[in-house]
Design a protein around this motif. Structure first.
Motif, PDB file in Angstrom:
ATOM      1  N   LEU A   9       0.832  -1.183   0.000  1.00 48.90           N
ATOM      2  CA  LEU A   9       0.000   0.000   0.000  1.00 48.90           C
ATOM      3  C   LEU A   9       0.871   1.239   0.000  1.00 48.90           C
ATOM      4  O   LEU A   9       2.071   1.172   0.237  1.00 48.90           O
ATOM      5  CB  LEU A   9      -0.947   0.001   1.196  1.00 48.90           C
ATOM      6  N   LYS A  10       0.236   2.352  -0.283  1.00 45.95           N
ATOM      7  CA  LYS A  10       0.912   3.646  -0.220  1.00 45.95           C
ATOM      8  C   LYS A  10       0.409   4.332   1.035  1.00 45.95           C
ATOM      9  O   LYS A  10      -0.803   4.453   1.235  1.00 45.95           O
ATOM     10  CB  LYS A  10       0.604   4.484  -1.450  1.00 45.95           C
ATOM     11  N   VAL A  55      -8.527   6.434   3.670  1.00 48.05           N
ATOM     12  CA  VAL A  55      -8.167   5.334   2.774  1.00 48.05           C
ATOM     13  C   VAL A  55      -8.816   5.636   1.429  1.00 48.05           C
ATOM     14  O   VAL A  55     -10.044   5.735   1.337  1.00 48.05           O
ATOM     15  CB  VAL A  55      -8.644   3.971   3.322  1.00 48.05           C
ATOM     16  N   ASP A  56      -7.974   5.829   0.437  1.00 51.34           N
ATOM     17  CA  ASP A  56      -8.456   6.240  -0.886  1.00 51.34           C
ATOM     18  C   ASP A  56      -9.368   7.460  -0.778  1.00 51.34           C
ATOM     19  O   ASP A  56     -10.400   7.569  -1.445  1.00 51.34           O
ATOM     20  CB  ASP A  56      -9.149   5.077  -1.603  1.00 51.34           C
ATOM     21  N   GLY A  57      -8.980   8.379   0.118  1.00 49.86           N
ATOM     22  CA  GLY A  57      -9.677   9.654   0.265  1.00 49.86           C
ATOM     23  C   GLY A  57     -10.898   9.636   1.156  1.00 49.86           C
ATOM     24  O   GLY A  57     -11.518  10.676   1.349  1.00 49.86           O
ATOM     25  N   GLU A  58     -11.251   8.484   1.709  1.00 49.95           N
ATOM     26  CA  GLU A  58     -12.443   8.403   2.545  1.00 49.95           C
ATOM     27  C   GLU A  58     -12.082   8.046   3.980  1.00 49.95           C
ATOM     28  O   GLU A  58     -11.169   7.252   4.214  1.00 49.95           O
ATOM     29  CB  GLU A  58     -13.418   7.362   1.997  1.00 49.95           C
ATOM     30  N   ALA A  70      -6.548  -3.131   3.087  1.00 49.90           N
ATOM     31  CA  ALA A  70      -5.929  -1.916   2.546  1.00 49.90           C
ATOM     32  C   ALA A  70      -4.928  -2.229   1.434  1.00 49.90           C
ATOM     33  O   ALA A  70      -4.304  -1.313   0.896  1.00 49.90           O
ATOM     34  CB  ALA A  70      -5.241  -1.134   3.654  1.00 49.90           C
ATOM     35  N   ALA A  73      -4.219   0.146  -1.513  1.00 45.24           N
ATOM     36  CA  ALA A  73      -4.879   1.424  -1.218  1.00 45.24           C
ATOM     37  C   ALA A  73      -3.875   2.557  -1.012  1.00 45.24           C
ATOM     38  O   ALA A  73      -2.687   2.334  -0.802  1.00 45.24           O
ATOM     39  CB  ALA A  73      -5.746   1.292   0.031  1.00 45.24           C
ATOM     40  N   ASP A  74      -4.397   3.768  -1.064  1.00 48.40           N
ATOM     41  CA  ASP A  74      -3.644   4.980  -0.753  1.00 48.40           C
ATOM     42  C   ASP A  74      -4.159   5.458   0.604  1.00 48.40           C
ATOM     43  O   ASP A  74      -5.318   5.838   0.741  1.00 48.40           O
ATOM     44  CB  ASP A  74      -3.884   6.037  -1.826  1.00 48.40           C
ATOM     45  N   ASP A 115     -12.383  14.500   5.256  1.00 46.83           N
ATOM     46  CA  ASP A 115     -13.313  13.711   4.441  1.00 46.83           C
ATOM     47  C   ASP A 115     -14.630  14.463   4.264  1.00 46.83           C
ATOM     48  O   ASP A 115     -15.154  14.567   3.146  1.00 46.83           O
ATOM     49  CB  ASP A 115     -13.550  12.346   5.097  1.00 46.83           C
TER      50      ASP A 115
END
Length: 168
Positions: A9-10, A55-58, A70, A73-74, A115
């Motif tokens: 993951l990142k 996680v992925d912007g959320e 994850a 995921a980012d 978020d």
């Protein structure tokens, strides 16, 4: 015995590969495997929100998410909010309005606010209060936190200028 899995993951803009048991929670993976201790754990049931990360912007409760979920995921934690030494507008507003007390809930509060503002750029005060009700703070009455989120929204809309450095 739980099976070992590889997690790629990142996190905060950096690629990571780690091995952990399949039952390892994301909060534990961040803290114990990546040494990112800014993510706090409160209730360990997904209720209090202090473990919230992006996680992925959320916003996600890291105490009830498996690290294996994850994979790919980012992820952004409190350690990754400031970019190039400049606070995120929500961090800056929290600082300016003394929107924290002990600081335990702050990482989750910031992730939740970021978020929320990503989907509601012009919130009303009641909407901010509703969004922030997802994170329990036992030290404050939330007024400074609400004020900070309202100001951060204005900054993110370009109505107010800010530029505080995170490193000094």
């Amino acid at each position: 015995m739980s099976k070992s899995v590889e997690v790629r993951l990142k996190v905060n803009g950096k690629d990571h590969v780690g091995q952990c048991e399949s039952r390892t929670l994301m909060a534990d993976f961040l803290r114990d495997h990546l040494n990112l201790t800014g993510t706090h754990v409160g209730c360990e049931h997904g209720v209090c929100g202090v473990c919230t990360i992006l996680v992925d912007g959320e916003a996600v409760r890291s105490c009830i998410m498996l690290a294996a979920q994850a994979h790919g995921a980012d992820v952004v934690t409190i350690e990754g909010l400031a970019q190039a030494g400049v606070y995120h507008p929500v961090q800056k507003a929290f600082h300016d309005h003394h929107a924290l007390q002990c600081g335990f809930c702050t990482p989750g509060m910031l992730a939740t606010a970021i978020d929320f503002l990503s989907t509601n750029a012009s919130p009303t005060e009641p909407e901010v209060r509703e969004a922030l009700s997802a994170v329990l703070c036992r030290c404050t009455g939330y007024q400074n936190i609400v004020t900070a989120v309202m100001e951060a929204a204005a900054v993110m809309r370009g109505e107010i200028e800010t530029g505080a450095r995170a490193d000094g």
